[in-house]
Design an enzyme around this catalytic site. Sequence first.
Site: not given
Ligand code: IVH
Length: 704
Positions: A125, A127, A129, A235, A323, A428, A431, A446, A452
């Site tokens: 799914e 991720k 932002d 999620y 990513k 440095c 200092c 340093c 320092c």
């Molecule tokens: S699952 C146990 N699913 O990404 C961790 N996270 O880099 C459960 N995030 O802290 C997270 N989309 O804020 C999950 N589809 C998704 C997500 C997601 C964004 C974020 C979330 C997490 C961060 C980790």
Amino acid sequence: MADTPLDELTEEEARAELASLADALAAANQAYHTEDAPEMSDAEYDRLKRRNAAIEAQFPSLKRADSPSDQVGATPAEGFAKVRHSVRMLSLSNAFDAEDVADFDDSIRRYLGLGPDDALAYTAEPKIDGLSLSLRYEDGALVQAATRGDGAEGENVTANARTIDDIPQELDGATDVLEIRGEVYMSHSDFAALNERQTAGGGKTFANPRNAAAGSLRQLDAGITRTRPLRFFAYSWGELTRPLAETQMQAIARLDALGFQTNPLTALCKSPSELLAHYARIEESRATLGYDIDGVVYKVNDLRLQGRLGFRSTTPRWAIAHKFPAELAWTRLDAIDIQVGRTGALSPVARLTPVTVGGVVVSNATLHNEDYIAGRDNSGAAIRDGKDIRVGDWVQVYRAGDVIPKIADVDLAKRPADARAFEFPQSCPECGSDAIREEGDAVRRCSGGLICPAQAVEKLKHFVSRAAFDIEGLGAKQVEQFYNDGWIREPADIFTLKDRFSDGLQRLSNRDGWGEKSAGNLFAAIDERRRIPLGRLIFALGIRHVGEQASNLLARHYGSWHAFNAAMAEAAPCDGAAWEALLDIDGVGAVLAGALVSSMNQEAERASIDRLVAHLDVQDAERPQTADSAVAGKTVVFTGTLERMTRAEAKARAESMGAKVSGSVSAKTDIVVAGPGAGSKEKKARDLGLTVLDEDGWLELIGT
Ligand code: IVH
């Protein structure tokens, strides 16, 4: 009279109200100060300060030179109550290419003891932002919303979350406790419109939708959050009275049925190649989604397997974030500055002609160390085909997610004729002490230690930071101010600040930015921290390689400051029983141990620590939560074949219950778990008269 809603306030009215708030707050300070009898209740005082801050946020250009907000104390960011998460909010480990994804699948199979052809399904799914939020429902009603914070403790933003349309206030048919987690975000079109509104109103604009979402959610005045178009995708989950489902896919369907928005691009995949195919599909649709995503999250579909896989210290074993590639841009390198850190490291920083990389304006980037600038890695091998980086060069900036931007490449064709190779300083810049690079170390440091100023200030900033002493009202900015004025030179000085001046309160109140109330609050916050948990104290000392996790490990191992301190003195020769015992702690290696022991026994450092501890009441470390498990503190050896779980799983499970897992049997071993085919280890255990269990006996003992 009720306050005029902020979005109805004209500029004239705002200016007038800010003036009257400044007067009212100054008068309240004055009454408190001279008559020792406040005219205003604390609650009313705080309310006026919040109103003042909210108007300033809406009309930044109207902020007054004598703004009450600049008085340290109840600044807006400190205004949220803290919430302890009953189930920690974790982050995800990252994958960057197909190989990482294959490794993820392999390691899960290994951990679970599955062969390459056994079925193992995943979900994939987007991720999102944004920023994560945990919503707690009790008997179907939303009772609390909390940000992630440091994972263990977040901010209570319940009033703000209630203003978000995607977040249901009530869940039909839900009972008991249901903690739903997901991401708050802002769409591209809403972000653009918000920035336009802000510009028109002379307000602050945001660099990207994620910052806008975070800034909008974390408003002390939920009325402001209400005017910001935030959205939410669910999620994941935290505490639950009853499981949501048996698989991740079904759980998402449940969330949907409960009234949450879930991401329509969530798919079930049966192999790493299906994961990669779905990744490609999501990446293709990225530009048309209308909101920012920075990768694809893969999760093991079977929730029972998720449970078996469990967690590392900060990330689950059953999920990974794949990513998207980093974003790149070219710009001019205007200068190279050297910053001196807490441990004396000289870090080169690139000052750039500002350039937009993936929607964010970047003007600084890290250059790592002198070898990196010179075009070689730590072993002397060429990087970037050996091209060095010079001031004036045309350089490629690389930015991946949240990490500090880096310089990836340099264009020699555009190098100015007069560009000279960068000479890394040998002393440095702060200092003047020699900056020394030890053999095998990539970094020049340093040698000035506490003399320092840069190291001293950075150490103090670390000392008051969130995971360390976390003194309210004493942040990086205040520490710098106090250091420069000579009021605080080392951590111990914080605790004598008030007493060193019989009129401490008065003197502080007369300083720029401080009032009687904020000064009083600061001294109270300092007093509150005289009692400090051992782990926090060890971390606060700012010793190289000794992070938060290692500090807590050391605290749990030694239990008290007295025991820790004595062991460090005994381990000074880096030899002998105390040294061996330190190295025996699971998670402590020779590098960490060396840094710790040398720092704790260095004369000036030692004296400074002793001066500090004299003012503290150090709390003994809490026994691990697992202390009451049947195997806590026991040393366990696994030998032979395990049939119901893999070695890795057995080890992780035993450790999570407080046991120490060792590879060899000795008189110090408590339990030997022997499966079929166990040989000499089992024999030795029996000869020594140790407890020997088979796998079922072990599972029974740990209650599985
Ligand atoms: S699952 C146990 N699913 O990404 C961790 N996270 O880099 C459960 N995030 O802290 C997270 N989309 O804020 C999950 N589809 C998704 C997500 C997601 C964004 C974020 C979330 C997490 C961060 C980790």
